[in-house]
Design a protein around this motif. Structure first.
Motif, PDB file in Angstrom:
ATOM      1  N   PHE A   1       0.846  -1.189   0.000  1.00  0.00           N
ATOM      2  CA  PHE A   1       0.000   0.000   0.000  1.00  0.00           C
ATOM      3  C   PHE A   1       0.885   1.244   0.000  1.00  0.00           C
ATOM      4  CE2 PHE A   1      -3.265  -2.963   0.901  1.00  0.00           C
ATOM      5  CZ  PHE A   1      -4.467  -2.347   0.613  1.00  0.00           C
ATOM      6  N   GLY A   2       0.470   2.233  -0.765  1.00  0.00           N
ATOM      7  CA  GLY A   2       1.165   3.519  -0.744  1.00  0.00           C
ATOM      8  C   GLY A   2       0.487   4.435   0.257  1.00  0.00           C
ATOM      9  N   LYS A   3       0.600   5.741   0.033  1.00  0.00           N
ATOM     10  CA  LYS A   3      -0.051   6.705   0.916  1.00  0.00           C
ATOM     11  C   LYS A   3      -1.540   6.405   1.040  1.00  0.00           C
ATOM     12  CE  LYS A   3       2.688  10.905   0.480  1.00  0.00           C
ATOM     13  NZ  LYS A   3       2.822  12.150  -0.263  1.00  0.00           N
ATOM     14  N   ILE A   4      -2.060   6.652   2.219  1.00  0.00           N
ATOM     15  CA  ILE A   4      -3.496   6.525   2.473  1.00  0.00           C
ATOM     16  C   ILE A   4      -4.110   7.909   2.278  1.00  0.00           C
ATOM     17  CG2 ILE A   4      -5.221   5.998   4.245  1.00  0.00           C
ATOM     18  CD1 ILE A   4      -3.063   4.176   5.553  1.00  0.00           C
TER      19      ILE A   4
ATOM     20  N   SER B   1       1.726   0.900  -6.361  1.00  0.00           N
ATOM     21  CA  SER B   1       1.220   0.715  -4.992  1.00  0.00           C
ATOM     22  C   SER B   1      -0.308   0.715  -4.956  1.00  0.00           C
ATOM     23  CB  SER B   1       1.715   1.849  -4.086  1.00  0.00           C
ATOM     24  OG  SER B   1       3.106   1.946  -4.099  1.00  0.00           O
TER      25      SER B   1
END
Lengths: 228, 228
Positions: B106-109, B134
């Motif tokens: 996962f990248g940025k949320i 991501s």
């Protein structure tokens, strides 16, 4: 009779949730997965807290599905029509919020293996994350059987070594780092500083992890000052 | 007398850990933060389980520091020399591993607010994350007081709307999406499919979140098939 996947959280036997404990107590057969992390208590402490019925539980330090190997077991069980119950718990992926770095702003997580002679993936993940201003969490490998573990210092030395080879100005002795040890336990250590400074610091026992921040918000900067 | 920050986990009153419960029981004053998420139990259920001494506890749904507002309180307390104790718990940031998508990838949320007329940040975060392969987790806003919440369907409509404006081919009706509702609770719903298909699906009560996967590993593909 469902198969239970139960997260144990990050530190000792009392980090299990009440839902988790009630689930363990329904089980005859309980497996503990302890090759991807280390608890700050003995297996006997877990056994003392748990008592036994007629199900199978699979205990995982942290959250049951934060690591890839366990979701595989869950999916295989689901495919075979076995009912699965999941009890989530704290994971290092979100507990790093204690550093003051925003959990939202972390990019891909990467692991640095103990045997890393020709491995550059962690460096590439850092490079990608930095291109978006994202923070990078490096999980550091361990081998409990051989009592080997990677320290924050080892991780920094590893990144400096890859930088020397790749020379893409991603990581240097001046890079701001956050070294963490035993997050979520009473003996937790968090230390922010340049790679060079952290190299001299002794973080003590495992499990360690390293964070290389991306673009910092002023609130994040303020938080890191408290840890420097 | 430390200030306690106690994560409640994701679903009901029994998702608190034993360490968390023991900490609550030491406290005279207990604050519950319930404006960033919703528990699947009543405040009275929490009160029934907890009993009271001479400390202050701050209860947060999920993990106490996965959201930014609480770390601010923690850091201010630390600056004032107030001892703080933290009890971590499950967070949506890692519990999304139940979808079979790797938490590491996962990248940025990003969050999609209810009032999103001129807001394009979530689209930009998606664009950045996709550039690295991501996955993107969209947390969906809610306003418990006004009983308003953003559904998976609302989130997809929002992304289609921004795409129409920006026209950068980041998101379309064909984009593979994973819609989630009430993760970590017994009534949890996870559904994978194209944006167009998920638009027709009713995910029920809040809290919802939406995931747009990046580059998929074959094991992740297999997992999503089970949810489609």
């Amino acid at each position: 009779m469902p198969l239970y996947f139960i997260g144990l959280g990050l530190s000792n036997e009392k980090d299990i949730s009440i839902n988790g404990l009630e689930a363990v107590k329904k089980c005859d057969i309980v497996y503990l997965e302890n090759y991807t992390s280390i608890l700050n208590c003995k297996k006997e402490d877990l056994e003392k807290l748990y008592a036994k019925a007629k199900n199978v539980a699979f205990l995982v330090i942290g959250d049951p599905f934060a690591a890839t190997t366990h979701i595989d077991l869950f999916l295989r069980a689901k495919k075979e029509g076995i009912k699965c119950n999941v009890v989530h718990n704290a994971s290092i992926a979100s507990a790093v919020g204690i550093t003051g770095l925003q959990v939202y702003k972390f990019g891909k997580i990467t692991s640095i293996p103990l045997e890393n002679e020709n491995i550059e993936t962690p460096y590439d993940v850092l490079k990608g994350n930095l291109s978006l201003g994202s923070h990078t969490l490096f999980l550091l490998d361990l081998n409990p059987d051989e009592e080997k573990f990677m320290s924050v210092n080892d991780a920094i030395r590893y990144l400096l070594k890859v930088e020397l080879k790749r020379n893409e100005r991603i990581f240097s002795e001046k890079t701001l780092c956050v070294g963490c040890a035993r997050i979520g336990s009473e003996s937790q250590v968090i230390k922010a500083g340049s790679a060079k400074d952290l190299l001299k610091f002794n973080f003590g026992k495992p499990v360690h992890c390293l964070i290389v921040p991306g673009k910092l918000h002023f609130m994040e900067e303020g938080a890191l000052e408290l840890y420097s």
